[in-house]
Design a protein around this motif. Structure first.
Motif, PDB file in Angstrom:
ATOM      1  N   ALA A  59     -28.686 -78.777 -50.709  1.00 44.94           N
ATOM      2  CA  ALA A  59     -28.181 -77.398 -50.710  1.00 44.94           C
ATOM      3  C   ALA A  59     -28.877 -76.548 -49.665  1.00 44.94           C
ATOM      4  N   GLU A  60     -29.926 -77.092 -49.046  1.00 45.68           N
ATOM      5  CA  GLU A  60     -30.713 -76.297 -48.098  1.00 45.68           C
ATOM      6  C   GLU A  60     -30.084 -76.229 -46.711  1.00 45.68           C
ATOM      7  N   LEU A  61     -29.103 -77.083 -46.450  1.00 51.44           N
ATOM      8  CA  LEU A  61     -28.598 -77.174 -45.074  1.00 51.44           C
ATOM      9  C   LEU A  61     -27.966 -75.883 -44.582  1.00 51.44           C
ATOM     10  N   GLY A  62     -27.200 -75.255 -45.435  1.00 54.96           N
ATOM     11  CA  GLY A  62     -26.498 -74.036 -45.020  1.00 54.96           C
ATOM     12  C   GLY A  62     -25.321 -74.353 -44.116  1.00 54.96           C
ATOM     13  N   THR A  63     -24.464 -73.363 -43.911  1.00 57.06           N
ATOM     14  CA  THR A  63     -23.330 -73.525 -43.014  1.00 57.06           C
ATOM     15  C   THR A  63     -23.431 -72.526 -41.874  1.00 57.06           C
ATOM     16  N   ALA A  64     -22.865 -72.922 -40.726  1.00 58.03           N
ATOM     17  CA  ALA A  64     -22.727 -71.974 -39.626  1.00 58.03           C
ATOM     18  C   ALA A  64     -21.361 -71.320 -39.757  1.00 58.03           C
ATOM     19  N   VAL A  65     -21.131 -70.253 -38.996  1.00 53.36           N
ATOM     20  CA  VAL A  65     -19.822 -69.631 -38.919  1.00 53.36           C
ATOM     21  C   VAL A  65     -19.383 -69.642 -37.467  1.00 53.36           C
ATOM     22  N   VAL A 108     -28.945 -68.265 -40.635  1.00 53.62           N
ATOM     23  CA  VAL A 108     -28.466 -66.963 -41.097  1.00 53.62           C
ATOM     24  C   VAL A 108     -27.830 -67.094 -42.479  1.00 53.62           C
ATOM     25  N   CYS A 109     -27.284 -68.277 -42.763  1.00 50.54           N
ATOM     26  CA  CYS A 109     -26.691 -68.512 -44.084  1.00 50.54           C
ATOM     27  C   CYS A 109     -27.735 -68.290 -45.171  1.00 50.54           C
ATOM     28  N   GLY A 110     -28.889 -68.901 -44.958  1.00 46.08           N
ATOM     29  CA  GLY A 110     -29.947 -68.766 -45.956  1.00 46.08           C
ATOM     30  C   GLY A 110     -30.410 -67.329 -46.079  1.00 46.08           C
ATOM     31  N   GLU A 111     -30.514 -66.682 -44.934  1.00 45.75           N
ATOM     32  CA  GLU A 111     -30.920 -65.274 -44.916  1.00 45.75           C
ATOM     33  C   GLU A 111     -29.930 -64.425 -45.722  1.00 45.75           C
ATOM     34  N   TYR A 112     -28.646 -64.635 -45.471  1.00 43.27           N
ATOM     35  CA  TYR A 112     -27.617 -63.846 -46.167  1.00 43.27           C
ATOM     36  C   TYR A 112     -27.649 -64.134 -47.670  1.00 43.27           C
ATOM     37  N   LEU A 113     -27.755 -65.417 -48.037  1.00 42.17           N
ATOM     38  CA  LEU A 113     -27.686 -65.766 -49.453  1.00 42.17           C
ATOM     39  C   LEU A 113     -28.910 -65.259 -50.218  1.00 42.17           C
ATOM     40  N   SER A 114     -30.044 -65.139 -49.536  1.00 43.78           N
ATOM     41  CA  SER A 114     -31.203 -64.660 -50.297  1.00 43.78           C
ATOM     42  C   SER A 114     -31.273 -63.141 -50.359  1.00 43.78           C
ATOM     43  N   THR A 115     -30.727 -62.432 -49.368  1.00 41.09           N
ATOM     44  CA  THR A 115     -30.808 -60.971 -49.403  1.00 41.09           C
ATOM     45  C   THR A 115     -29.494 -60.305 -49.773  1.00 41.09           C
ATOM     46  N   GLY A 116     -28.368 -61.010 -49.585  1.00 37.45           N
ATOM     47  CA  GLY A 116     -27.070 -60.400 -49.857  1.00 37.45           C
ATOM     48  C   GLY A 116     -26.558 -59.552 -48.708  1.00 37.45           C
ATOM     49  N   HIS A 117     -27.300 -59.528 -47.591  1.00 38.29           N
ATOM     50  CA  HIS A 117     -26.858 -58.730 -46.430  1.00 38.29           C
ATOM     51  C   HIS A 117     -26.966 -59.555 -45.163  1.00 38.29           C
ATOM     52  N   LEU A 118     -26.068 -59.255 -44.233  1.00 42.34           N
ATOM     53  CA  LEU A 118     -26.241 -59.777 -42.881  1.00 42.34           C
ATOM     54  C   LEU A 118     -27.241 -58.873 -42.170  1.00 42.34           C
ATOM     55  N   MET A 178     -34.628 -72.419 -48.627  1.00 38.98           N
ATOM     56  CA  MET A 178     -33.970 -72.206 -47.343  1.00 38.98           C
ATOM     57  C   MET A 178     -35.026 -72.152 -46.248  1.00 38.98           C
ATOM     58  N   PRO A 179     -34.696 -72.680 -45.071  1.00 39.66           N
ATOM     59  CA  PRO A 179     -35.665 -72.601 -43.959  1.00 39.66           C
ATOM     60  C   PRO A 179     -35.853 -71.140 -43.550  1.00 39.66           C
ATOM     61  N   PRO A 180     -36.995 -70.815 -42.995  1.00 39.44           N
ATOM     62  CA  PRO A 180     -37.219 -69.407 -42.598  1.00 39.44           C
ATOM     63  C   PRO A 180     -36.234 -69.026 -41.501  1.00 39.44           C
ATOM     64  N   ALA A 181     -35.862 -67.761 -41.454  1.00 41.65           N
ATOM     65  CA  ALA A 181     -34.914 -67.304 -40.437  1.00 41.65           C
ATOM     66  C   ALA A 181     -35.489 -67.578 -39.043  1.00 41.65           C
ATOM     67  N   ALA A 182     -34.638 -68.152 -38.193  1.00 43.12           N
ATOM     68  CA  ALA A 182     -35.095 -68.437 -36.830  1.00 43.12           C
ATOM     69  C   ALA A 182     -35.221 -67.128 -36.058  1.00 43.12           C
ATOM     70  N   GLN A 183     -35.758 -67.237 -34.890  1.00 42.74           N
ATOM     71  CA  GLN A 183     -35.824 -66.039 -34.046  1.00 42.74           C
ATOM     72  C   GLN A 183     -34.430 -65.521 -33.802  1.00 42.74           C
ATOM     73  N   ASN A 184     -34.319 -64.243 -33.594  1.00 42.12           N
ATOM     74  CA  ASN A 184     -33.006 -63.650 -33.384  1.00 42.12           C
ATOM     75  C   ASN A 184     -32.233 -64.338 -32.270  1.00 42.12           C
ATOM     76  N   ALA A 185     -32.957 -64.836 -31.281  1.00 44.50           N
ATOM     77  CA  ALA A 185     -32.271 -65.404 -30.117  1.00 44.50           C
ATOM     78  C   ALA A 185     -31.331 -66.536 -30.500  1.00 44.50           C
ATOM     79  N   THR A 186     -31.646 -67.299 -31.539  1.00 38.32           N
ATOM     80  CA  THR A 186     -30.737 -68.404 -31.868  1.00 38.32           C
ATOM     81  C   THR A 186     -29.901 -68.123 -33.111  1.00 38.32           C
ATOM     82  N   ASP A 187     -29.954 -66.899 -33.640  1.00 29.98           N
ATOM     83  CA  ASP A 187     -29.120 -66.589 -34.795  1.00 29.98           C
ATOM     84  C   ASP A 187     -27.652 -66.535 -34.417  1.00 29.98           C
ATOM     85  N   VAL A 188     -27.385 -65.998 -33.212  1.00 25.39           N
ATOM     86  CA  VAL A 188     -26.008 -65.860 -32.755  1.00 25.39           C
ATOM     87  C   VAL A 188     -25.944 -66.395 -31.336  1.00 25.39           C
TER      88      VAL A 188
END
Lengths: 200, 636
Positions: free
Chosen positions: B222-228, B52-62, B1-11
């Motif tokens: 499988a690396e693409l991830g989904t947005a919500v 954020v998808c990758g972040e959630y799937l690797s840690t199990g938490h938002l 999974m790509p590294p989590a982006a800066q918070n500014a573009t997570d949401v």
């Protein structure tokens, strides 16, 4: 099922389909080939059905007398069935009916969009799983309705295996063909008609 | 999974994002952002982006900062609409949708009406009625249960069977009980809890077996991830200035220009999809809520330019205000695909190569279809819905049996019935076209007619039947009289009208010329076909193989010379074979005879190396199109 029971099932199947060959008759009645041959012979002798060889469509069809005989026998048969319970299960069937028709229309429209086709097949699987509950219940009440679940499942499996004709083609026992037949069977069993119900 | 982006573009709110960044926003998110940026009235919302998808799937938490940002964006949405999550008077309801960067069926798709709970139910009932409130609550519990909490669908089916189907409250309570039984907990009663669980379920569904199956099938990483995508819901069922509808920017059956679609006053989207009530057309919409109709009309050129294509639009009107929910390239029939592609070239939205590229192979052959002679005088008998495209003319049969009799006598037949039952199928096969008094475009008649490539007009208002005749608004027709139908426009005419090949439209000729230059198997003129071909024709079926030896052997032998022969609409293939053209040199081993049902069954053609296509007596368009779309080494 005794011979009389099978005779009616075969007559009813011919009524449902208009013109029907031996192979679909086997699937519809669940009979052995020998028993089916015997029933067909009996009904032919009675002058209720005849075999037609059309240019495009061949199989067994009702004679004019056969139509009358079927109507009588259907009334007698219905009187012996748990119709009120079947009606409740039919209401649950109707919940899925519009969705199935929309899905078939959607399938026909997305002919060249692989992702949309894939999704439509998945959606059909979901619908089949939910509707399966209805057919199992119906089968508990009237054995013949239980067979629809297997026939629908067979069509679905063929679609999943890549034979796309089995989603909606009217020329085979596709999912749509069998569903359409099941609905008609419910209507005949319950003594209802499409016009009153508005389900075309 | 790509590294989590800066918070500014997570949401990102829909107004803050860059519409071109599809890999960040996902397809759905990007499309909504684009529409907002074009000034279109899209309900406010936000996107939780793909990293954020990758972040959630690797840690199990938002991550906490992500959820805080979501709450902040929700505050803005509440401000824009004057509704609040969980409010007892003006509750905000939300939709939660997945959206990967590429089209990816198999994930959890949509959950609607997040925010219904015991606290907000009374307000919803007050504005939209108790039955709607309980039904919507049921829908949420069922959707949430099956997609978020993994309750099996049949469990709800059984619950509904056991409840009193007419009592919407008892169905909702049965669903809540089923949820409790299968999960061991109560259905979440706080909207933010419902929301958070739904968001997490979307991310988890990226790894669902179904999604993984599709990725394998389509070769997607499988690396693409989904947005919500989280968006405010708007209510189409509040009053007589509310409603919901679907519109195509051009007719999806014929490709003709002009808005085309359905509208249901005082209803939510699910009511239209359920098809229980006949929707009205858009003219009715225009009369009922004119200001909102203007909003729809204004959106059309904006969307067609943005997509350079015909679009399908989902919209809702809430108390007179037009909201655009979704827009995408519209699905269309084969006829429409050809027409729209050529029209877009004329309008300079695409070039000819792109247009040809867009027309799917199975649609290309529709340009060969005969049409009713536009110069012939005609008397309109009636109109219905254009349920299956094409034109036909023939003698009226009022039953399947009569249709077969007339066809056996050699007449072309039009089957005219109140509606269709399974025992009518033989009549459909015998007929050239179908008319029904009842039923719409999703009726069984329509599905069957399309499945056999028979033109059909369904839902003809005012068509009535008595013994031996039928009465249209425009006149009475005896069984055996001639009529003509146009399944593309829904018109029915008295008398036999000539069928002619489409006019020499220079754009169509340009398209054919393009096909000629790109085809890889020859179009042949054949002399007399071998006698065994005649002898082995079978009576039914769509594509028939004929060979002197066993067909199976011929199919497997790579040296066998195989050709396709277009039979067109011939009723009597034996007679047709005598008409096939000039002399040729090919020693033919196997013939595949392609008749009038083949466009719908083109995928059932065996995958073989084909040596050529033979033109039929009706002209060589089909042969030229087939030759262009069939790979020399396999099926089209």
């Amino acid at each position: 099922m005794n011979a009389d029971g099978l005779d009616f099932e075969v007559l009813h199947a011919v009524r449902l389909r208009g013109v029907v060959g031996l192979e679909p008759l086997l699937a519809m009645t669940g009979a052995t080939p020998e028993a089916l041959d015997a029933a067909v012979a009996t009904l032919t002798e009675q002058g209720a059905i005849f075999e037609r060889q059309g240019r495009r469509v061949s199989g067994f069809a009702l004679t004019a007398d056969g139509r009358g005989l079927h109507a009588e026998q259907l009334t007698a048969w219905s009187a012996r069935q748990p119709i009120a319970e079947l009606a409740r299960v039919y209401d649950a069937f109707l919940n899925h009916n519009s969705a199935l028709k929309s899905l078939c229309s959607r399938w026909q429209r997305v002919a060249d969009d692989e992702a949309a086709k894939w999704q439509a097949i998945e959606d059909l699987g979901d619908l089949h799983e939910d509707a399966g509950v209805v057919f199992v219940r119906a089968g508990d009440l009237v054995a013949r309705f239980g067979r629809y679940a297997a026939r629908l499942g067979a069509a679905l499996q063929l679609v999943r295996d890549g034979d796309e004709l089995y989603f909606t083609s009217p020329l085979v026992d596709s999912y749509h063909t069998v569903w359409f037949e099941a609905h008609e069977d419910f209507l005949l069993a319950l003594g209802r008609d499409r016009a009153t119900e508005g389900s075309f | 999974m790509p590294p989590a982006a800066q918070n500014a573009t997570d949401v990102l709110g829909l107004d803050e994002a860059d519409a071109d960044d599809v890999s960040l926003l996902g397809g759905k998110g990007a499309s909504l952002v684009r529409m907002r940026s074009l000034g279109l009235p899209v309900p406010p919302g936000l996107v939780i982006t793909t990293p954020v998808c990758g972040e959630y799937l690797s840690t199990g938490h938002l991550p906490e900062p992500v959820w805080d940002a979501v709450i902040e964006q929700l505050g803005r949405i509440e401000g824009e609409l004057g509704r609040r999550l969980g409010d007892a008077e003006r509750p905000l309801l939300l939709s939660v949708r997945s959206g990967a960067p590429v089209s990816m069926p198999g994930m959890m798709d949509t959950i609607l009406d997040i925010g219904i709970c015991d606290a907000t139910l009374p307000a919803i009932a007050a504005s939209a009625g108790a039955a709607f409130a309980w039904e919507t609550y049921s829908r949420l519990v069922r959707m949430f249960g099956t997609t978020v909490a993994d309750v099996p669908g049949p469990a709800f089916e059984v619950a509904r069977l056991e409840a009193h189907a007419d009592d919407t409250q008892s169905v909702a309570q049965a669903y809540l009980a089923a949820f409790r039984t299968h999960t061991g907990r109560e259905f979440p009663s706080r909207p933010v809890d419902q929301l958070k669980e739904a968001v997490e379920a979307v991310f988890r569904s990226w790894r669902s077996p179904r999604a993984e199956r599709y990725r394998t099938y389509a070769g997607i990483s499988a690396e693409l991830g989904t947005a919500v995508v989280i968006q405010a819901m708007v209510f189409g069922n509040l009053d007589d200035r509310s409603g919901t509808g679907v519109a195509f920017t051009r007719d999806p059956a014929t490709g003709a220009p002009g808005l085309y679609g359905d509208f249901l006053l005082k209803a939510q989207g699910e009511d239209v999809v359920a098809g229980e009530v006949d929707p009205s057309d858009l003219d009715t919409f225009r009369r009922q809520v004119p200001a909102a109709y203007d909003g729809l009309l204004a959106a059309v050129p904006v969307l067609e330019r943005a997509y350079s294509d015909m679009c399908d639009i989902e919209f809702t009107v809430e108390q007179g205000r037009f909201w655009l929910l979704q827009a995408r390239r519209g699905q269309r029939t084969a006829h429409a695909a050809v027409r729209i592609a050529l029209d877009l070239v004329d309008e300079n939205l695409v070039d000819l190569d792109e247009a040809v590229r867009r027309i799917p192979p199975s649609s290309l052959v529709r340009i060969r279809d005969a049409v009713l002679d536009p110069n012939a005088p005609r008397t309109l008998l009636g109109r219905g819905l254009n349920a299956s495209p094409g034109a036909a003319t023939g003698r009226v049969a009022l039953s399947a049996a009569r249709a077969e009799e007339l066809a056996e006598e050699g007449h072309p037949v039009i089957l005219v019935r109140p509606y269709t039952s399974p025992d009518d199928i033989a009549g459909f096969i015998a007929a050239r076209g179908i008319v029904t008094a009842h039923g719409g475009r999703t009726s069984h008649a329509a599905v069957v007619a399309r499945g056999m490539d028979r033109p059909a007009v369904c839902g003809v208002d005012g068509l009535e039947f008595t013994e031996g005749r039928c009465t249209f608004p425009g006149g009475e027709i005896q069984e055996g009289d001639e009529i003509a139908i146009d399944g593309s426009t829904g018109e029915i005419f008295a008398g036999r009208l000539p069928l002619v090949a489409p006019r020499d439209d220079p754009r169509v000729l340009a398209l054919l010329a393009r096909c000629d230059s790109s085809r890889r198997i020859p179009v042949l003129a054949m002399g007399e076909l071998p006698s065994w071909a005649d002898a082995q024709l079978s009576a039914a079926g769509t594509a028939r193989c004929s060979s002197p030896a066993s067909v199976e052997d011929a199919l497997d032998d790579p040296d066998v010379v195989r050709i396709l022969l277009d039979l067109g609409d011939a009723d009597d293939p034996r007679g047709l074979l005598k008409h096939v053209g000039a002399t040729g040199e090919l020693e033919v081993d196997l013939l595949l005879l392609v008749d009038d049902c083949w466009p719908t069954s083109v995928r059932s053609l065996p995958a073989l190396p084909w040596s050529g296509v033979v033109a039929g007596p009706q002209g060589d368009w089909t042969a030229r199109l087939l030759a262009a779309v069939i790979e020399p080494g396999g099926r089209p």
